[in-house]
Design an enzyme around this catalytic site. Structure first.
Site, PDB file in Angstrom:
ATOM      1  N   ASP A  11       0.879  -1.178   0.000  1.00  0.00           N
ATOM      2  CA  ASP A  11       0.000   0.000   0.000  1.00  0.00           C
ATOM      3  C   ASP A  11       0.914   1.225   0.000  1.00  0.00           C
ATOM      4  O   ASP A  11       2.118   1.124   0.262  1.00  0.00           O
ATOM      5  CB  ASP A  11      -0.889  -0.005   1.263  1.00  0.00           C
ATOM      6  CG  ASP A  11      -1.793   1.228   1.342  1.00  0.00           C
ATOM      7  OD1 ASP A  11      -2.278   1.690   0.287  1.00  0.00           O
ATOM      8  OD2 ASP A  11      -1.999   1.746   2.459  1.00  0.00           O
ATOM      9  N   SER A  12       0.315   2.390  -0.252  1.00  0.00           N
ATOM     10  CA  SER A  12       1.087   3.627  -0.190  1.00  0.00           C
ATOM     11  C   SER A  12       1.521   3.917   1.250  1.00  0.00           C
ATOM     12  O   SER A  12       2.271   4.860   1.477  1.00  0.00           O
ATOM     13  CB  SER A  12       0.228   4.788  -0.682  1.00  0.00           C
ATOM     14  OG  SER A  12      -0.900   4.924   0.166  1.00  0.00           O
ATOM     15  N   TYR A  43      -0.459   8.440  -2.472  1.00  0.00           N
ATOM     16  CA  TYR A  43      -0.463   8.168  -3.910  1.00  0.00           C
ATOM     17  C   TYR A  43      -1.605   8.925  -4.597  1.00  0.00           C
ATOM     18  O   TYR A  43      -1.594   9.101  -5.801  1.00  0.00           O
ATOM     19  CB  TYR A  43      -0.716   6.673  -4.175  1.00  0.00           C
ATOM     20  CG  TYR A  43       0.447   5.729  -3.987  1.00  0.00           C
ATOM     21  CD1 TYR A  43       1.640   6.142  -3.406  1.00  0.00           C
ATOM     22  CD2 TYR A  43       0.341   4.405  -4.395  1.00  0.00           C
ATOM     23  CE1 TYR A  43       2.692   5.242  -3.229  1.00  0.00           C
ATOM     24  CE2 TYR A  43       1.385   3.510  -4.235  1.00  0.00           C
ATOM     25  CZ  TYR A  43       2.558   3.925  -3.642  1.00  0.00           C
ATOM     26  OH  TYR A  43       3.586   3.037  -3.484  1.00  0.00           O
ATOM     27  N   CYS A  74      -4.458  -1.265  -1.917  1.00  0.00           N
ATOM     28  CA  CYS A  74      -4.588   0.176  -2.114  1.00  0.00           C
ATOM     29  C   CYS A  74      -5.525   0.399  -3.304  1.00  0.00           C
ATOM     30  O   CYS A  74      -5.257  -0.103  -4.400  1.00  0.00           O
ATOM     31  CB  CYS A  74      -3.198   0.737  -2.422  1.00  0.00           C
ATOM     32  SG  CYS A  74      -3.158   2.462  -2.901  1.00  0.00           S
ATOM     33  N   ASN A  75      -6.610   1.110  -3.075  1.00  0.00           N
ATOM     34  CA  ASN A  75      -7.567   1.385  -4.160  1.00  0.00           C
ATOM     35  C   ASN A  75      -6.924   2.209  -5.267  1.00  0.00           C
ATOM     36  O   ASN A  75      -7.173   1.987  -6.449  1.00  0.00           O
ATOM     37  CB  ASN A  75      -8.772   2.167  -3.636  1.00  0.00           C
ATOM     38  CG  ASN A  75      -9.636   1.365  -2.693  1.00  0.00           C
ATOM     39  OD1 ASN A  75     -10.681   0.867  -3.072  1.00  0.00           O
ATOM     40  ND2 ASN A  75      -9.193   1.219  -1.463  1.00  0.00           N
ATOM     41  N   GLU A 151      -1.208   8.824   8.267  1.00  0.00           N
ATOM     42  CA  GLU A 151       0.213   8.455   8.193  1.00  0.00           C
ATOM     43  C   GLU A 151       1.030   9.108   9.320  1.00  0.00           C
ATOM     44  O   GLU A 151       2.060   8.592   9.717  1.00  0.00           O
ATOM     45  CB  GLU A 151       0.795   8.850   6.830  1.00  0.00           C
ATOM     46  CG  GLU A 151       0.326   7.976   5.681  1.00  0.00           C
ATOM     47  CD  GLU A 151       0.901   6.556   5.723  1.00  0.00           C
ATOM     48  OE1 GLU A 151       2.078   6.397   6.077  1.00  0.00           O
ATOM     49  OE2 GLU A 151       0.149   5.605   5.427  1.00  0.00           O
ATOM     50  N   CYS A 183     -10.901   3.805   0.176  1.00  0.00           N
ATOM     51  CA  CYS A 183      -9.452   3.920   0.385  1.00  0.00           C
ATOM     52  C   CYS A 183      -9.131   3.027   1.569  1.00  0.00           C
ATOM     53  O   CYS A 183      -9.851   3.047   2.576  1.00  0.00           O
ATOM     54  CB  CYS A 183      -9.090   5.375   0.687  1.00  0.00           C
ATOM     55  SG  CYS A 183      -7.387   5.604   1.250  1.00  0.00           S
ATOM     56  N   HIS A 185      -7.005   3.178   3.778  1.00  0.00           N
ATOM     57  CA  HIS A 185      -6.696   3.869   5.041  1.00  0.00           C
ATOM     58  C   HIS A 185      -7.963   4.164   5.859  1.00  0.00           C
ATOM     59  O   HIS A 185      -7.901   4.299   7.072  1.00  0.00           O
ATOM     60  CB  HIS A 185      -6.017   5.213   4.770  1.00  0.00           C
ATOM     61  CG  HIS A 185      -4.558   5.130   4.434  1.00  0.00           C
ATOM     62  ND1 HIS A 185      -4.092   4.613   3.254  1.00  0.00           N
ATOM     63  CD2 HIS A 185      -3.457   5.531   5.125  1.00  0.00           C
ATOM     64  CE1 HIS A 185      -2.772   4.704   3.228  1.00  0.00           C
ATOM     65  NE2 HIS A 185      -2.350   5.257   4.358  1.00  0.00           N
TER      66      HIS A 185
HETATM   67  N1  DGL Z   1      -4.558   3.511   0.803  1.00  0.00           N
HETATM   68  C1  DGL Z   1      -4.739   4.053  -0.451  1.00  0.00           C
HETATM   69  C2  DGL Z   1      -5.986   3.722  -1.172  1.00  0.00           C
HETATM   70  O1  DGL Z   1      -6.577   2.717  -0.857  1.00  0.00           O
HETATM   71  C3  DGL Z   1      -3.952   5.186  -0.961  1.00  0.00           C
HETATM   72  C4  DGL Z   1      -4.140   6.475  -0.317  1.00  0.00           C
HETATM   73  C5  DGL Z   1      -3.104   7.445  -0.803  1.00  0.00           C
HETATM   74  O2  DGL Z   1      -1.931   7.107  -0.715  1.00  0.00           O
HETATM   75  O3  DGL Z   1      -3.490   8.522  -1.265  1.00  0.00           O
HETATM   76  O4  DGL Z   1      -6.400   4.430  -2.052  1.00  0.00           O
END
Ligand code: DGL
Length: 259
Positions: A11-12, A43, A74-75, A151, A183, A185
């Site tokens: 994941d990011s 990301y 990560c989406n 984060e 997302c 997160h």
């Molecule tokens: N956890 C991420 C997602 O599912 C990425 C969030 C990010 O890094 O902007 O999209």
């Protein structure tokens, strides 16, 4: 089928651990390696090309650790890069996408909300899925600023509370009956979100579905780990190891490494 190599996830940052938890609960005897690319988070505002390059870098790391399957937890990376990853590597990839389908199918009001990153909401994959539910109004909201706060370990901060109020109020006013967390997160924000949303609004994320899909693919194509001891779980981060440890309740081994 037997395959004792680990499951790889990336994941990011730390958010994909919400997916890892679902996989670990369903497949406790599997070894796992999780990669938190926190140095490059978020990301969500990066270009498609940048997201592809970062996803390739993460995949190479996991392949060097002999992972048998890769979960793109990560989406944003899934919706922007999974097609390219599948074309480039001869290993199964499991992706995560916003759970629009169950929300749309269960919505009585035919109005649902989705909170996700800019990268996800702008992606072709997301638009293709959304188009399938023409009779459902989808209120889209970019979660600007949420991932950096998570984060930083600032989940319970006044800034978080005020951003969530700002993003959720228009959805409540539009009479949504489901909120999709698009997302990985965001499941960590559920306690705060619940304080803002009326109880009648359901909250949906994709974690469980991803775990079930991972199990199916292991069953059909890859093979399960046959060890009789619980799996080993290793977490790598190129960001702050304390934040990752804390989100895992200090129960798992976290390795700080630049990658
Ligand atoms: N956890 C991420 C997602 O599912 C990425 C969030 C990010 O890094 O902007 O999209």
């Amino acid at each position: 089928m037997i395959n004792n190599n680990p499951i790889g996830l990336f994941d990011s940052g730390i958010g994909g651990t919400s997916i890892w938890k679902e996989i670990h609960d369903l497949l406790p005897y599997e070894d796992t390696i999780y990669l938190a690319d926190s140095k490059n988070a978020p990301y969500g505002q990066k270009s498609k090309e940048e997201i592809i390059q970062l996803s390739i870098k993460n995949t190479e790391f996991l392949l060097n650790q002999n992972c048998k399957i890769i979960v793109v937890a990560c989406n944003t990376a899934t919706t922007n890069a999974i097609k390219e990853l599948r074309a480039k590597y001869d290993i199964p990839f499991i992706g995560i996408e916003p759970a629009i389908k169950p929300a749309a199918l269960n919505s009585q009001n035919h109005v649902i909300g989705i909170l996700a990153t800019q990268g996800t909401l702008n992606s072709e994959l997301f638009h293709k899925t959304a188009e399938k539910f023409q009779d459902t109004k989808i209120i889209e909201q970019i979660g600007h600023g949420l991932v950096p706060l998570i984060e930083n370990g600032d989940i319970n901060s006044p800034e978080m509370d005020s951003l969530l109020h700002r993003y959720l109020k228009p959805m409540i006013d539009a009479n949504i009956d489901y909120l999709v967390l698009g997302c990985s997160h965001y499941p960590y924000l559920v306690p705060q979100i619940k304080k803002i949303l009326p109880r009648s609004i359901g909250i949906i994320d994709s974690g469980e579905a991803v775990a079930r899909q991972t199990k199916n693919v292991l069953n059909e194509k890859v093979g399960f780990n046959t060890q009789t001891e619980k799996g080993r779980n290793i977490f790598y981060t190129n960001g702050n190891p304390l934040v990752l440890s804390t989100i895992l309740n200090d129960k798992f081994k976290v390795i700080a490494k630049d990658f």
